[in-house]
Scaffold this motif. Structure first.
Motif, PDB file in Angstrom:
ATOM      1  N   SER A   1      11.927   6.425  14.587  1.00 43.53           N
ATOM      2  CA  SER A   1      12.307   5.416  13.604  1.00 43.53           C
ATOM      3  C   SER A   1      11.576   4.102  13.807  1.00 43.53           C
ATOM      4  N   THR A   2      10.881   3.966  14.933  1.00 41.59           N
ATOM      5  CA  THR A   2      10.105   2.747  15.155  1.00 41.59           C
ATOM      6  C   THR A   2       8.857   2.698  14.286  1.00 41.59           C
ATOM      7  N   THR A   3       8.424   3.857  13.784  1.00 39.48           N
ATOM      8  CA  THR A   3       7.237   3.899  12.934  1.00 39.48           C
ATOM      9  C   THR A   3       7.504   4.543  11.572  1.00 39.48           C
ATOM     10  N   SER A   4       8.547   5.356  11.466  1.00 41.09           N
ATOM     11  CA  SER A   4       8.932   5.978  10.196  1.00 41.09           C
ATOM     12  C   SER A   4      10.360   5.543   9.888  1.00 41.09           C
ATOM     13  N   PRO A   5      10.541   4.525   9.061  1.00 40.83           N
ATOM     14  CA  PRO A   5      11.860   3.919   8.867  1.00 40.83           C
ATOM     15  C   PRO A   5      12.899   4.929   8.399  1.00 40.83           C
ATOM     16  N   PRO A   6      14.151   4.786   8.872  1.00 44.70           N
ATOM     17  CA  PRO A   6      15.242   5.635   8.384  1.00 44.70           C
ATOM     18  C   PRO A   6      15.477   5.381   6.896  1.00 44.70           C
TER      19      PRO A   6
ATOM     20  N   GLU B   1      -0.791   3.490  -2.146  1.00 45.97           N
ATOM     21  CA  GLU B   1      -1.811   2.945  -1.272  1.00 45.97           C
ATOM     22  C   GLU B   1      -1.872   1.431  -1.475  1.00 45.97           C
ATOM     23  N   SER B   2      -2.073   0.709  -0.395  1.00 49.11           N
ATOM     24  CA  SER B   2      -2.287  -0.723  -0.507  1.00 49.11           C
ATOM     25  C   SER B   2      -3.694  -0.979  -1.046  1.00 49.11           C
TER      26      SER B   2
ATOM     27  N   TYR C   1      -9.690  -3.773   1.868  1.00 44.70           N
ATOM     28  CA  TYR C   1      -9.490  -2.332   2.046  1.00 44.70           C
ATOM     29  C   TYR C   1     -10.774  -1.567   1.735  1.00 44.70           C
ATOM     30  N   PRO C   2     -11.817  -1.763   2.543  1.00 41.63           N
ATOM     31  CA  PRO C   2     -13.057  -0.995   2.307  1.00 41.63           C
ATOM     32  C   PRO C   2     -12.841   0.497   2.520  1.00 41.63           C
ATOM     33  N   VAL C   3     -11.885   0.848   3.380  1.00 43.86           N
ATOM     34  CA  VAL C   3     -11.488   2.246   3.558  1.00 43.86           C
ATOM     35  C   VAL C   3     -10.113   2.400   2.937  1.00 43.86           C
ATOM     36  N   PRO C   4      -9.981   3.105   1.814  1.00 39.59           N
ATOM     37  CA  PRO C   4      -8.697   3.225   1.133  1.00 39.59           C
ATOM     38  C   PRO C   4      -7.606   3.797   2.035  1.00 39.59           C
ATOM     39  N   ASP C   5      -6.430   3.228   1.911  1.00 43.06           N
ATOM     40  CA  ASP C   5      -5.236   3.712   2.603  1.00 43.06           C
ATOM     41  C   ASP C   5      -5.332   3.553   4.115  1.00 43.06           C
ATOM     42  N   GLU C   6      -6.213   2.677   4.594  1.00 39.60           N
ATOM     43  CA  GLU C   6      -6.295   2.339   6.001  1.00 39.60           C
ATOM     44  C   GLU C   6      -5.815   0.912   6.199  1.00 39.60           C
ATOM     45  N   ALA C   7      -5.605   0.515   7.456  1.00 37.21           N
ATOM     46  CA  ALA C   7      -5.198  -0.848   7.745  1.00 37.21           C
ATOM     47  C   ALA C   7      -6.255  -1.823   7.228  1.00 37.21           C
ATOM     48  N   PRO C   8      -5.840  -2.955   6.683  1.00 37.14           N
ATOM     49  CA  PRO C   8      -6.809  -3.884   6.078  1.00 37.14           C
ATOM     50  C   PRO C   8      -7.709  -4.545   7.108  1.00 37.14           C
ATOM     51  N   MET C   9      -8.925  -4.869   6.683  1.00 37.14           N
ATOM     52  CA  MET C   9      -9.891  -5.575   7.528  1.00 37.14           C
ATOM     53  C   MET C   9      -9.582  -7.068   7.462  1.00 37.14           C
ATOM     54  N   LEU C  10      -8.496  -7.454   8.114  1.00 35.42           N
ATOM     55  CA  LEU C  10      -8.038  -8.834   8.080  1.00 35.42           C
ATOM     56  C   LEU C  10      -7.541  -9.259   9.456  1.00 35.42           C
TER      57      LEU C  10
ATOM     58  N   LYS D   1       1.592   9.239   9.012  1.00 31.98           N
ATOM     59  CA  LYS D   1       0.560   8.216   8.794  1.00 31.98           C
ATOM     60  C   LYS D   1       1.265   6.876   8.709  1.00 31.98           C
ATOM     61  N   LEU D   2       0.874   5.940   9.571  1.00 34.36           N
ATOM     62  CA  LEU D   2       1.498   4.627   9.549  1.00 34.36           C
ATOM     63  C   LEU D   2       1.193   3.910   8.242  1.00 34.36           C
ATOM     64  N   LEU D   3       2.151   3.122   7.770  1.00 31.52           N
ATOM     65  CA  LEU D   3       1.877   2.261   6.632  1.00 31.52           C
ATOM     66  C   LEU D   3       0.692   1.359   6.964  1.00 31.52           C
ATOM     67  N   PRO D   4      -0.245   1.214   6.040  1.00 35.41           N
ATOM     68  CA  PRO D   4      -1.413   0.376   6.326  1.00 35.41           C
ATOM     69  C   PRO D   4      -1.048  -1.041   6.767  1.00 35.41           C
ATOM     70  N   VAL D   5       0.086  -1.545   6.271  1.00 36.20           N
ATOM     71  CA  VAL D   5       0.446  -2.935   6.555  1.00 36.20           C
ATOM     72  C   VAL D   5       1.224  -3.100   7.856  1.00 36.20           C
ATOM     73  N   LEU D   6       1.575  -2.003   8.541  1.00 36.00           N
ATOM     74  CA  LEU D   6       2.434  -2.094   9.721  1.00 36.00           C
ATOM     75  C   LEU D   6       1.705  -2.775  10.883  1.00 36.00           C
ATOM     76  N   LEU D   7       2.390  -3.762  11.479  1.00 35.86           N
ATOM     77  CA  LEU D   7       1.846  -4.525  12.595  1.00 35.86           C
ATOM     78  C   LEU D   7       2.753  -4.402  13.810  1.00 35.86           C
ATOM     79  N   ARG D   8       2.196  -4.693  14.983  1.00 36.85           N
ATOM     80  CA  ARG D   8       2.962  -4.668  16.220  1.00 36.85           C
ATOM     81  C   ARG D   8       3.852  -5.910  16.281  1.00 36.85           C
ATOM     82  N   LEU D   9       5.149  -5.704  16.423  1.00 38.64           N
ATOM     83  CA  LEU D   9       6.121  -6.788  16.320  1.00 38.64           C
ATOM     84  C   LEU D   9       5.855  -7.952  17.272  1.00 38.64           C
ATOM     85  N   PRO D  10       5.764  -7.744  18.605  1.00 41.42           N
ATOM     86  CA  PRO D  10       5.662  -8.901  19.497  1.00 41.42           C
ATOM     87  C   PRO D  10       4.448  -9.773  19.196  1.00 41.42           C
ATOM     88  N   ASP D  11       3.306  -9.142  19.047  1.00 41.40           N
ATOM     89  CA  ASP D  11       2.066  -9.860  18.813  1.00 41.40           C
ATOM     90  C   ASP D  11       2.145 -10.691  17.537  1.00 41.40           C
ATOM     91  N   GLN D  12       2.673 -10.103  16.462  1.00 39.19           N
ATOM     92  CA  GLN D  12       2.656 -10.779  15.170  1.00 39.19           C
ATOM     93  C   GLN D  12       3.705 -11.872  15.065  1.00 39.19           C
TER      94      GLN D  12
END
Length: 540
Positions: A275-280, A331-332, A344-353, A432-443
């Motif tokens: 559930s940490t990566t695939s929400p209930p 897809e984002s 999103y130069p690569v569709p459905d991947e994490a953004p280049m940001l 497959k992780l959501l493209p927008v998903l970020l690591r909580l502590p860092d962000q």
């Protein structure tokens, strides 16, 4: 002269950006292709994502509100789509944003010209271009419908559509409907189809954790994440991620079993991805239909057997299916972004940001004047997580916070991608992780610092123990300090402190107290109602 800012998209995030940029002294203007604010929260039948008539928000009103704009008292614990749309309409008018919004303006693209952002849009069939110093693009997180290619779909003689094109549910009267994908969208569609369809099958390839909106003690489920719990979560996720995953999954599974003790084995909901990566799924709306058999979870689709039969991966054959609806998400994307600035130069991947907000562009002027909103999500309920990004962007643009050199931004992105690969590699499921998903502590630590909220300096285990601000706050008002840290994590806490940059909200303390009082009042009312119902059943 004031710095000019364009905000593209007047969904919730665009509205919050418009308000905060205005508050921080920018000359700001919003562009919205439709003729209303609030984005998907107004039901529509065009080609854009929107709620259904009976959609209910998955986070509670106590955690979902914008930090300085509480919900009215009459709003449900879990707001309906209509309540959400009215809330954003009221927000727009409360802060006098409507005169700054250009409705019916469909932004086609943007470019860099003479040190300005040229925003090109179409209105009433005519193309216009306007120029701004800064540009924030808010397309939403879910833009392009994702439609898997089912084997043999060309032989299917029924109707095939994506949920984005879901019409009047009466269209499906008497039909057997197959939903491909099992999460929030599938739940919404089951509720809409219930008065009309004959039967709904829900094909899914992985397990799923079902949760209730309320815990056994009458609280909304998201009240469990107090500030103290959040800081524990940050600590464990940073230093002992597998320990946190186990703790969180164990807690969620326990809550699921208490709420829904009679989940049938043939539904194949267990085992489920972490559930940490695939929400209930907050399943209050769909569960009665699962129990009744109207909606039946089944195995994934293997292939279509003409003309209207569906073969599943477990060998079962579903016969006489009239309609297939993809509830497979989106897809984002940023449709108006030209290739040079496309995140999103690569569709459905994490953004280049950088931080999923700032472009990794070679020109420092671009990096410091262009931002993408809604492209980063963390494990934190409600709109505040996106509002914090807006705080940070505004502080950077005001010169109160600073972006690191490009090399450090690139290093951050590489580390972020490595984290994503590690998470996917640890999973035993085809996820497959959501493209927008970020690591909580860092962000969230970066957002707190860049946005100037002061929450970590006053409360966290890391900064708070050694912070004179935290000790002074604790000494001056211990009762309120404990309420903030161990009570309901009110969104207003992020507006509480003056750290010398962004102005705090004068009503924050009062709102935090009120949010806690209202949450407790409603909890007690709920428990009394449950007790009364149980007593009535015993009397029968």
């Amino acid at each position: 002269m004031p710095v000019t800012v364009a905000v593209v998209g007047m969904g919730p995030l665009g509205l919050m950006a418009l308000k905060n940029f205005k508050e921080d002294g920018f000359e700001v203007r919003g562009f919205e292709r439709r003729h209303w604010v609030g984005g998907l929260w107004k039901q529509s039948f065009d080609t854009s994502l929107s709620t259904t008539a009976n959609t209910v928000f998955n986070s509670s009103r106590f955690r979902s509100a914008i930090s300085d704009f509480p919900f009215p008292d009459e709003v449900d614990d879990f707001p309906t789509a209509k309540q959400m749309w009215k809330y954003f309409e009221d927000y727009c008018d409360a802060f006098d944003l409507r005169p700054r919004i250009h409705f019916g303006a469909d932004v086609q693209t943007f470019s860099r010209k003479h040190g300005k952002w040229a925003v090109e849009y179409v209105e009433d069939g005519t193309t216009h271009t306007e120029y701004f110093d800064k540009l924030a693009v808010s397309p939403g997180s879910f833009v392009i419908p994702r439609c898997p290619k089912l084997r043999g779909i060309e032989t299917f003689q029924g109707t095939v559509l994506h949920s984005i094109d879901f019409p009047d549910p009466a269209t499906f009267r008497g039909q057997n409907v197959l939903l491909v994908g099992f999460h929030a969208t599938a739940q919404d569609l089951v509720v809409e189809l219930a008065p009309h369809a004959e039967k709904v099958y829900i094909a899914h390839k992985n397990g799923l954790v079902l949760m209730s909106r309320y815990t056994h003690d009458g609280k909304t489920y998201d009240q469990a994440q107090t500030l103290s719990v959040l800081f524990l979560q940050i600590f464990l996720t940073k230093w002992f991620p597998r320990v946190w995953d186990w703790i969180f999954d164990t807690a969620i599974q326990s809550m699921s079993k208490k709420a829904y003790p009679h989940q049938r084995r043939e539904w194949n909901l267990s085992p489920a991805p972490s559930s940490t990566t695939s929400p209930p799924l907050i399943a209050d709306a769909i569960y009665p239909f699962l129990e009744s058999g109207f909606a039946e979870p089944v195995a994934a689709v293997k292939q279509i057997k003409e003309p209207n039969d569906i073969l599943l991966t477990d060998g079962r054959l579903l016969k006489d299916i009239h309609t297939i609806i993809y509830a497979t998400g989106y897809e984002s994307a940023v449709p108006c972004a030209p290739p040079e600035y496309n995140p999103y130069p690569v569709p459905d991947e994490a953004p280049m940001l950088y931080r999923n907000a700032f472009p990794l562009h070679g020109d420092a002027a671009v990096r410091e004047s262009l931002a993408f909103l809604g492209q980063g999500g963390i494990a934190f309920p409600g709109f505040v997580q996106f509002e914090l990004v807006i705080f940070a962007v505004s502080q950077v643009w005001r010169g109160k916070a600073h972006l690191p050199p490009l090399s450090e931004m690139q290093d951050w992105h590489q580390g972020h991608m490595a984290w994503r690969r590690d998470v996917i590699g640890r999973s035993k499921f085809d996820t497959k992780l959501l493209p927008v998903l970020l690591r909580l502590p860092d962000q969230i630590e970066w957002l707190d610092k860049a946005g100037g909220t002061g929450v970590f300096a006053h409360f966290s285990w890391f900064g708070g123990w050694f912070s004179w601000r935290a000790w002074r706050f604790w000494c001056e008002d211990r009762r309120f300090y404990r309420l903030c840290k161990d009570g309901l994590c009110s969104p207003a806490v992020w507006r509480l402190f003056n750290m010398g940059g962004r102005k705090p909200w004068v009503g924050a303390k009062e709102q935090i107290i009120r949010d806690n009082e209202l949450a407790e009042k409603r909890r007690e009312e709920r428990l009394r109602a449950v007790e009364k119902t149980q007593q009535g059943q015993k009397d029968k």
